[in-house]
Scaffold this active site. Structure first.
Site, PDB file in Angstrom:
ATOM      1  N   GLY A  11     -28.648  -8.936 -14.062  1.00 14.43           N
ATOM      2  CA  GLY A  11     -27.625  -7.689 -13.695  1.00 14.43           C
ATOM      3  C   GLY A  11     -26.344  -8.014 -14.706  1.00 14.43           C
ATOM      4  O   GLY A  11     -26.647  -9.144 -15.431  1.00 14.43           O
ATOM      5  N   GLY A  13     -21.925  -7.856 -14.977  1.00 11.98           N
ATOM      6  CA  GLY A  13     -20.603  -7.461 -14.311  1.00 11.98           C
ATOM      7  C   GLY A  13     -19.622  -7.218 -15.343  1.00 11.98           C
ATOM      8  O   GLY A  13     -20.015  -7.210 -16.730  1.00 11.98           O
ATOM      9  N   PHE A  15     -17.805  -9.363 -16.614  1.00 13.04           N
ATOM     10  CA  PHE A  15     -17.433 -10.606 -17.315  1.00 13.04           C
ATOM     11  C   PHE A  15     -18.552 -10.784 -18.569  1.00 13.04           C
ATOM     12  O   PHE A  15     -18.453 -11.213 -19.580  1.00 13.04           O
ATOM     13  CB  PHE A  15     -17.799 -11.772 -16.476  1.00 13.04           C
ATOM     14  CG  PHE A  15     -19.160 -11.794 -15.771  1.00 13.04           C
ATOM     15  CD1 PHE A  15     -20.276 -12.494 -16.425  1.00 13.04           C
ATOM     16  CD2 PHE A  15     -19.358 -11.039 -14.696  1.00 13.04           C
ATOM     17  CE1 PHE A  15     -21.344 -12.138 -15.975  1.00 13.04           C
ATOM     18  CE2 PHE A  15     -20.437 -10.943 -14.122  1.00 13.04           C
ATOM     19  CZ  PHE A  15     -21.738 -11.741 -14.852  1.00 13.04           C
ATOM     20  N   VAL A  18     -26.001 -11.761 -16.343  1.00  9.34           N
ATOM     21  CA  VAL A  18     -26.736 -12.692 -15.423  1.00  9.34           C
ATOM     22  C   VAL A  18     -28.226 -12.687 -15.910  1.00  9.34           C
ATOM     23  O   VAL A  18     -28.721 -11.475 -15.822  1.00  9.34           O
ATOM     24  CB  VAL A  18     -26.552 -12.557 -14.185  1.00  9.34           C
ATOM     25  CG1 VAL A  18     -27.166 -13.590 -13.311  1.00  9.34           C
ATOM     26  CG2 VAL A  18     -24.803 -12.170 -13.670  1.00  9.34           C
ATOM     27  N   LYS A  38     -25.148 -16.896 -15.825  1.00 11.69           N
ATOM     28  CA  LYS A  38     -24.224 -16.130 -15.901  1.00 11.69           C
ATOM     29  C   LYS A  38     -23.504 -16.536 -17.304  1.00 11.69           C
ATOM     30  O   LYS A  38     -22.969 -17.593 -17.536  1.00 11.69           O
ATOM     31  CB  LYS A  38     -23.150 -16.162 -14.931  1.00 11.69           C
ATOM     32  CG  LYS A  38     -23.096 -15.270 -13.851  1.00 11.69           C
ATOM     33  CD  LYS A  38     -22.090 -15.645 -12.877  1.00 11.69           C
ATOM     34  CE  LYS A  38     -21.080 -14.319 -12.774  1.00 11.69           C
ATOM     35  NZ  LYS A  38     -20.333 -14.079 -11.428  1.00 11.69           N
ATOM     36  N   ASP A 135     -12.735 -11.403  -3.659  1.00 11.76           N
ATOM     37  CA  ASP A 135     -13.682 -10.226  -4.044  1.00 11.76           C
ATOM     38  C   ASP A 135     -14.701 -10.078  -3.328  1.00 11.76           C
ATOM     39  O   ASP A 135     -15.724  -9.972  -3.860  1.00 11.76           O
ATOM     40  CB  ASP A 135     -13.851 -10.349  -5.651  1.00 11.76           C
ATOM     41  CG  ASP A 135     -14.163  -8.875  -6.273  1.00 11.76           C
ATOM     42  OD1 ASP A 135     -13.951  -8.003  -5.657  1.00 11.76           O
ATOM     43  OD2 ASP A 135     -14.989  -9.070  -7.283  1.00 11.76           O
TER      44      ASP A 135
HETATM   45  N1  ATP Z   1     -27.227 -16.535  -8.277  1.00 12.29           N
HETATM   46  C1  ATP Z   1     -27.604 -15.334  -8.661  1.00 12.29           C
HETATM   47  N2  ATP Z   1     -29.356 -14.995  -8.404  1.00 12.29           N
HETATM   48  C2  ATP Z   1     -29.745 -14.063  -8.630  1.00 12.29           C
HETATM   49  N3  ATP Z   1     -29.155 -12.754  -8.965  1.00 12.29           N
HETATM   50  C3  ATP Z   1     -27.839 -12.924  -9.386  1.00 12.29           C
HETATM   51  C4  ATP Z   1     -27.058 -14.112  -9.334  1.00 12.29           C
HETATM   52  N4  ATP Z   1     -25.670 -13.763  -9.644  1.00 12.29           N
HETATM   53  C5  ATP Z   1     -25.722 -12.783  -9.783  1.00 12.29           C
HETATM   54  N5  ATP Z   1     -26.899 -12.053  -9.832  1.00 12.29           N
HETATM   55  C6  ATP Z   1     -27.064 -10.727 -10.271  1.00 12.29           C
HETATM   56  O1  ATP Z   1     -26.173 -10.266 -11.268  1.00 12.29           O
HETATM   57  C7  ATP Z   1     -25.460  -9.113 -10.844  1.00 12.29           C
HETATM   58  C8  ATP Z   1     -24.053  -9.314 -11.577  1.00 12.29           C
HETATM   59  O2  ATP Z   1     -23.478 -10.625 -10.920  1.00 12.29           O
HETATM   60  P1  ATP Z   1     -22.126 -10.739 -10.650  1.00 12.29           P
HETATM   61  O3  ATP Z   1     -22.233 -10.444  -8.877  1.00 12.29           O
HETATM   62  O4  ATP Z   1     -21.523 -11.665 -10.976  1.00 12.29           O
HETATM   63  O5  ATP Z   1     -21.053  -9.183 -11.001  1.00 12.29           O
HETATM   64  P2  ATP Z   1     -20.856  -8.044  -9.974  1.00 12.29           P
HETATM   65  O6  ATP Z   1     -20.159  -8.729  -8.862  1.00 12.29           O
HETATM   66  O7  ATP Z   1     -22.075  -7.137  -9.741  1.00 12.29           O
HETATM   67  O8  ATP Z   1     -19.990  -7.285 -11.057  1.00 12.29           O
HETATM   68  P3  ATP Z   1     -18.280  -7.482 -11.293  1.00 12.29           P
HETATM   69  O9  ATP Z   1     -18.510  -8.703 -11.979  1.00 12.29           O
HETATM   70  O10 ATP Z   1     -18.147  -6.069 -11.846  1.00 12.29           O
HETATM   71  O11 ATP Z   1     -17.709  -7.587  -9.890  1.00 12.29           O
HETATM   72  C9  ATP Z   1     -25.246  -9.185  -9.360  1.00 12.29           C
HETATM   73  O12 ATP Z   1     -25.070  -7.848  -8.734  1.00 12.29           O
HETATM   74  C10 ATP Z   1     -26.692  -9.739  -8.814  1.00 12.29           C
HETATM   75  O13 ATP Z   1     -27.810  -8.529  -8.651  1.00 12.29           O
END
Ligand code: ATP
Length: 281
Positions: A11, A13, A15, A18, A38, A135
């Protein structure tokens, strides 16, 4: 940490990305075979570096995603900051909600009780280490495994917006918070005061719990101005078809005055959450 090979993108974000990564060296000391990495350009990695700092203080918390370390690598000639996290195999709470039937009791109330209990325990650990997450929302809650007798195991993730709890500060009107997370989950005080307190996360928890029950976000809005007006002057819609306890729990999370809003300790004693203790036996 260069024993990990990034295989594909899980995924992205604001930043960066991932990745799902597997262990290259089977004899390395790390207990895990897969991790989530990440990544961001080093020049744009300040939120990942903050996340590493926060997660290092939360090692061992059962309801916070575990952190294995960080490093810098050269990926396609770009200096990349990497944050190594335990891999969540079952997606996010957002995935669970959208895959459930939307509408009346999107997730069964018994399940919501147990999921909310875990979120509260995670938030309590975050607050006890001196941080506010800032958040909390369904996409930032990861699902780890399914234990049939009790249900899903949740952990808080994405600490890139976190803020140190400012000791002795009061809620004064000033500059709008600069590090506010997703506005749809942000409390009224985020629009009028300049630093976040623990109560910030409780409002966001209320939004998340309501979404588990209805399948929809608490606010209906056309644009950001509309959303801000709702947060300041409106009241979140609390579903009428949930139990009296569930409704009261949400009311306590949505108290507009952050000083009167319930704390994690109070909410863990609320009758809605007390049901989780019976489920745990
Ligand atoms: N530890 C993890 N294990 C599996 N998938 C993950 C993990 N961390 C993040 N992801 C996947 O990566 C995506 C993006 O990561 P992250 O949660 O940091 O950003 P976001 O919250 O979706 O976006 P933003 O940074 O804009 O708030 C997540 O929605 C998730 O699907």
């Amino acid at each position: 940490m260069n024993q990990w090979k990034k295989l594909y993108v899980l995924g992205s974000g604001c930043f960066g990305k991932v990745y799902y990564a597997v262990k290259m060296d089977p004899f390395s000391s790390c207990a895990h075979d897969v991790v989530a990495v990440k990544c961001a350009d080093v020049s744009r990695s300040s939120s990942l570096q903050l996340e590493a700092q926060v997660l290092a203080t939360l090692k061992g918390s059962p309801h916070v995603v575990q952190f294995f370390g960080s490093d810098i690598s050269l990926d396609n000639n770009i200096l990349t900051y990497n944050l190594y996290l335990e891999y969540a195999s079952a997606g996010s709470l957002h995935d669970l909600i959208v895959n459930s039937k939307r509408g009346i009791l999107s997730l069964p109330e018994k399940q919501v009780v147990y999921l909310t209990y875990q979120l509260l325990k995670g938030i309590q650990d975050v607050h006890n280490t001196g941080w506010v997450h800032c958040d909390i929302k369904p996409t930032n809650v990861l699902i780890f495994k399914y234990a049939q007798h009790i249900g899903l195991h949740l952990k808080l993730s994405d600490f890139g917006m976190s803020s140190k709890i400012a000791q002795g500060m009061t809620y004064t009107t000033g500059t709008v918070m600069s590090n506010r997370g997703d506005l749809a989950y942000a409390p009224p005080e985020s629009l009028t005061s300049s630093f976040p307190g623990k109560a910030y996360d409780i409002w966001s928890l209320g939004c998340t719990v309501s979404e588990m029950m209805t399948g929809y976000q608490v606010w209906v809005y056309r644009n950001n101005n509309d959303l801000q007006w709702n947060i300041m002057y409106g009241d979140p819609i609390i579903p009428t078809y949930v139990s009296e306890n569930a409704r009261d729990f949400l009311y306590k999370c949505f108290i507009k005055d952050p000083l009167r809003r319930w704390t994690t300790e109070q909410l863990l004693q609320h009758p809605f959450i007390q049901q989780a203790y019976y489920m745990l036996g």
